[in-house]
Write an enzyme that holds these catalytic residues in place. Structure first.
Site, PDB file in Angstrom:
ATOM      1  N   PRO A 238      -5.930  29.414  21.643  1.00  0.00           N
ATOM      2  CA  PRO A 238      -5.000  28.418  22.190  1.00  0.00           C
ATOM      3  C   PRO A 238      -4.888  28.538  23.705  1.00  0.00           C
ATOM      4  O   PRO A 238      -5.214  29.569  24.293  1.00  0.00           O
ATOM      5  CB  PRO A 238      -3.669  28.769  21.501  1.00  0.00           C
ATOM      6  N   PRO A 239      -4.395  27.505  24.363  1.00  0.00           N
ATOM      7  CA  PRO A 239      -4.182  27.587  25.819  1.00  0.00           C
ATOM      8  C   PRO A 239      -3.140  28.640  26.166  1.00  0.00           C
ATOM      9  O   PRO A 239      -2.151  28.822  25.450  1.00  0.00           O
ATOM     10  CB  PRO A 239      -3.674  26.177  26.177  1.00  0.00           C
ATOM     11  N   GLY A 240      -3.377  29.344  27.261  1.00  0.00           N
ATOM     12  CA  GLY A 240      -2.399  30.307  27.755  1.00  0.00           C
ATOM     13  C   GLY A 240      -2.500  31.689  27.169  1.00  0.00           C
ATOM     14  O   GLY A 240      -1.669  32.544  27.471  1.00  0.00           O
ATOM     15  N   THR A 241      -3.511  31.954  26.348  1.00  0.00           N
ATOM     16  CA  THR A 241      -3.622  33.275  25.725  1.00  0.00           C
ATOM     17  C   THR A 241      -4.394  34.273  26.580  1.00  0.00           C
ATOM     18  O   THR A 241      -4.491  35.445  26.208  1.00  0.00           O
ATOM     19  CB  THR A 241      -4.295  33.155  24.340  1.00  0.00           C
ATOM     20  N   GLY A 242      -4.965  33.847  27.691  1.00  0.00           N
ATOM     21  CA  GLY A 242      -5.603  34.786  28.615  1.00  0.00           C
ATOM     22  C   GLY A 242      -7.103  34.865  28.527  1.00  0.00           C
ATOM     23  O   GLY A 242      -7.682  35.915  28.812  1.00  0.00           O
ATOM     24  N   LYS A 243      -7.779  33.770  28.168  1.00  0.00           N
ATOM     25  CA  LYS A 243      -9.239  33.798  28.053  1.00  0.00           C
ATOM     26  C   LYS A 243      -9.887  33.990  29.418  1.00  0.00           C
ATOM     27  O   LYS A 243     -10.791  34.820  29.578  1.00  0.00           O
ATOM     28  CB  LYS A 243      -9.729  32.502  27.390  1.00  0.00           C
ATOM     29  N   GLU A 459      25.395  22.602  14.448  1.00  0.00           N
ATOM     30  CA  GLU A 459      24.743  23.875  14.750  1.00  0.00           C
ATOM     31  C   GLU A 459      25.283  25.004  13.875  1.00  0.00           C
ATOM     32  O   GLU A 459      24.524  25.870  13.426  1.00  0.00           O
ATOM     33  CB  GLU A 459      24.918  24.219  16.231  1.00  0.00           C
TER      34      GLU A 459
END
Length: 642
Positions: A238-243, A459
């Site tokens: 996924p985007p943002g996982t540090g590839k 809530e």
């Protein structure tokens, strides 16, 4: 890292791909030159001449103001006698300055048999000009000379561009250098900015890549055994996982040059430019071997090839060149190709076969231990207080990526500075979690008393249904403060641990909890509001997954009725059944939602005292933490015992 300019390299294997485009541009420019010259000459002539009416011309002749006349096939050119400008101005209906300005006048040709006799009678010199046919040499010269001048200008222009860019004509298009690779080269031999210490929460991915680093350091021990280095590794997740961060850490650990570029940098308007850039990239990298080539978002050029009319020839040629280059280089030289993508399912099968991208490294969202490790890495760069508990933040951020966690630490540091502190406390971190999840507090949105009461009961209904079920999750916070992402309030649950397997009962409990707010509205106010829209959307999606994905429906059994596409992006579902079966699925989803809604109503109706007590406290305080909620809930038991 120190950026290094790649060596310029000649490429004489074939004509540059933009040569024809450059030639067309030059021909268009040259074709316009005669038109521009003719237009300028015509404008210059019109600036010195003035058109008059034929009747005015006859009046000038009768007054004997005309000195000479030249009759051509298209017009009559008139020249006045000296000193008659003032008198002629009255006939021409113009002032003296305008009459003196033109050198000659002209008018159109009209059939007038008596014109010659009239001119002779008034003593006007006149002649009739016969157009001469231009010779073939003159016509050819009028076109060849502009072409020659333009070619000379083009020749000196390209030479100056070559000297400025350090290249030669074989790699130069009309605009210069378009076939050269745009890769950014980082030299990490002396200045290692990122290593595996900066990458946390991806231990499995790092283990898969350590062998590549060892091969770059000690290739002889692998060659001795007969082992071959993997030519490429594909990082997916996924985007943002540090590839990208992981790829740079590999270069930092290996201490070799690192070529970084994106897939879109290969694609241009002209067919063949991308393929030329791929060739230039690998030829340049071979000089710096051992090295690492990292292609970010490779799906821009690596999509599966097909024969559809919308197929992109430029992208396919670029992909074909990349495939041939990965087959052509010797892996023993130490060139490793890394690539990353969020959409591995769209990549061409030839790109993923053994011998090209040999390994697929999945970079997933971190688990609880991984999130805590990532928080420690980013927290080490920020001054933290003594009350910090990163474990609590990791529990509260289930499903967050490494980029999300870095943003949480940064938001906490910004809040600390905004409040005048020199270090970050736990309250800053918890508030930053809410900012990332729900947005900032929307202070300009003030709810009236009725809306505030509805939101509070809604809530608290979520919280009561959550904790009073068998498979409950602890409550972290309840708030009725509006947030910038659209929520008027929310209930934050914090799981005690990460769950990887869920039973049907667990999923139904989650749906019941999602519908708890709507149930509280029904029981307390005998009405429903628009505040349940997001709850209904998530509950419907989960109920549909129970039937179509997880095979937990009594009616359909273990049948896969939907498939997931783009699992690392939006996870869109695609039905794999008929329309009739789709209608039956909708009916099953409705039954599950109705059953869970009734279960939530039953829980709320049995705990009205607790609902009223906690809701009133929430209306007064606007925020309740988990400890306060459980204390208010347990007061019922004490009151009943008394």
């Amino acid at each position: 890292m120190n950026q290094k300019k790649p060596d310029n390299q000649n490429n004489n294997s074939q004509p540059p791909p933009t040569r024809w485009g450059s030639l067309v541009q030059m021909l268009i420019i040259l074709a316009l030159i005669p038109y521009v010259i003719t237009t300028m000459m015509t404008a210059s002539m019109k600036a010195d001449n003035r058109e008059i009416m034929y009747s005015q011309f006859l009046s000038l002749v009768d007054k004997e103001y005309v000195a000479s006349v030249e009759v051509t096939s298209s017009q009559i050119n008139i020249k006045l006698k000296p000193g008659v400008e003032e008198a002629a101005a009255e006939i021409l209906n113009s002032d003296i300055s305008q009459a003196q300005k033109p050198v000659t006048y002209y008018t159109g040709v009209i059939f007038d048999p008596g014109l010659s006799a009239n001119l002779y009678e008034k003593g006007v010199d006149y002649k009739h000009s016969i157009p001469q046919t231009a010779s073939m040499f003159t016509v050819i010269a009028s076109w060849v000379i502009p072409f020659g001048i333009a070619y000379i200008i083009y020749f000196f222009f390209t030479r100056s561009m070559m000297k400025r860019m350090g290249g030669d004509s074989s790699s130069m298009g009309f605009m210069g250098g378009v076939s050269k690779s745009k890769a950014k080269v980082y030299n990490v031999e002396k200045n290692v900015a990122i290593t595996f210490k900066d990458v946390a929460g991806q231990d499995e991915a790092k283990e898969s890549l350590v062998e590549i680093i060892d091969f770059l350091h000690n290739p002889e021990k692998y060659v001795k055994v007969g082992a071959k280095q993997p030519k490429g590794a594909l990082l997916v997740g996924p985007p943002g996982t540090g590839k990208t961060l992981l790829a740079r850490a590999i270069a930092g650990e290996a201490k070799v040059p690192f070529y970084h570029l994106t897939g879109s940098e290969f694609v241009e308007l002209y067919v063949g430019v991308g393929a030329s850039r791929v060739r230039d990239l690998f030829q340049t990298a071979s000089k710096d071997a051992p090295c690492i080539i990292f292609i970010d978002e490779i799906d821009a050029i690596g999509k599966s090839r097909d024969n559809s009319l919308s197929s992109n020839d430029e992208r396919e040629q670029t992909l074909n060149q990349l495939l041939s280059e990965m087959d052509g280089f010797d892996p023993s030289r130490g060139i490793v190709v890394l690539a990353s993508t969020n959409r591995p399912e769209v990549l061409d099968k030839a790109l993923l076969r053994a011998g090209r991208f040999d390994r697929r490294v999945v970079v997933e969202k971190p688990d609880l231990i991984g999130r805590e490790s990532i928080l420690k890495v980013h927290a080490s760069k920020v001054i933290m207080g003594d009350d910090i508990s990163l474990h609590e933040i990791a529990l509260a951020t289930s499903g967050a990526t490494g980029a999300d966690l870095a943003n949480i630490i940064n938001e906490a540091a910004l809040r600390a500075v905004r409040l005048g502190r020199e270090f970050v406390i736990q309250e800053d971190l918890m508030e930053s979690v809410e900012v990332v999840v729900a947005g900032k507090e929307k202070k300009d949105r003030i709810l009236n008393s009725k809306e505030k009461e509805l939101v509070a009961y809604h809530e608290v209904g979520h919280a009561l249904v959550s904790v009073l079920q068998k498979n409950s999750q602890p409550i972290q916070k309840i708030t009725i403060v509006p947030r910038t992402m659209g929520s008027l309030g929310y209930t934050m649950n914090v799981p005690e641990e990460d769950r990887y397997l869920m039973t049907r009962e667990d999923l139904l409990s989650q749906i019941t909890m999602m519908l708890g707010g709507r149930a509280a509205e029904i029981v307390k106010f005998d009405t429903i509001t628009t505040g349940s829209s997001n709850d209904i959307e998530r509950a419907t999606s989960l109920a549909r997954n129970i039937i179509t994905i997880y095979g937990m429906s009594d009616r359909f059994g273990p049948m896969g009725l939907e498939s997931t596409t783009q699992q690392y992006l939006d996870g869109r579902k695609v039905l794999n059944c008929s329309d009739d079966t789709g209608s039956e699925i909708d009916e099953e989803v409705r039954k599950i939602l109705d059953s869970c809604q009734q279960a939530a109503i039953d829980i709320i109706a049995a705990n009205m005292d607790s609902l009223d007590r906690i809701a009133k406290f929430l209306i007064e305080k606007e925020n309740i933490n988990g400890e306060e909620f459980m204390k208010l809930l347990n007061d019922k038991d004490k009151t009943s015992a008394a």
